[in-house]
Design a protein around this motif. Sequence first.
Motif: not given
Length: 166
Positions: A47-66
Amino acid sequence: MRKLLFITLALVGNLLFSNEEDVFKDKKKVIRHLKSYMSKVDGKDLSGMYKHLSMPFVLHFDSDDAINVKSKEEFIEIFNGWNTSTKSKFHSTKFESIEVEEVFANFLCVADVTYARLDKNGETIRKERALYHFVKGERFSPFLFFFKWWKTWKIYMISNVELKNA
């Protein structure tokens, strides 16, 4: 007259050849926000992490798809998976470097962050590097775009970067 000419040339020369960079005025705010977010990550506080984010939120790690996270429910589902993985097995985070660059005045910036994940004894488990992309206020609010002075910076994308060999 010579003194005035000398002073004028000295001032102009100082302005033209100064090594000082333009300082991003909200750099300290962004770094504080990033450190606050990371303390929530260390505590596995979704919940604390979520409050720091703007939605929609994008994660992109390694060569995986975002991964485009569109809702709080999606966020919690993804991070509950992370919370049970080996990637979450650390006690705290130690920042090694934080470079913040403004991309678009008073609207977008990027923090290039290198950090170490530490165990309970303060020993380094692994080192990582990531780009944290920030937006001030909400991205998709055309009216509020002009009134962002009081808005907070929020993370809208995190992508990892290969760690340079030391």
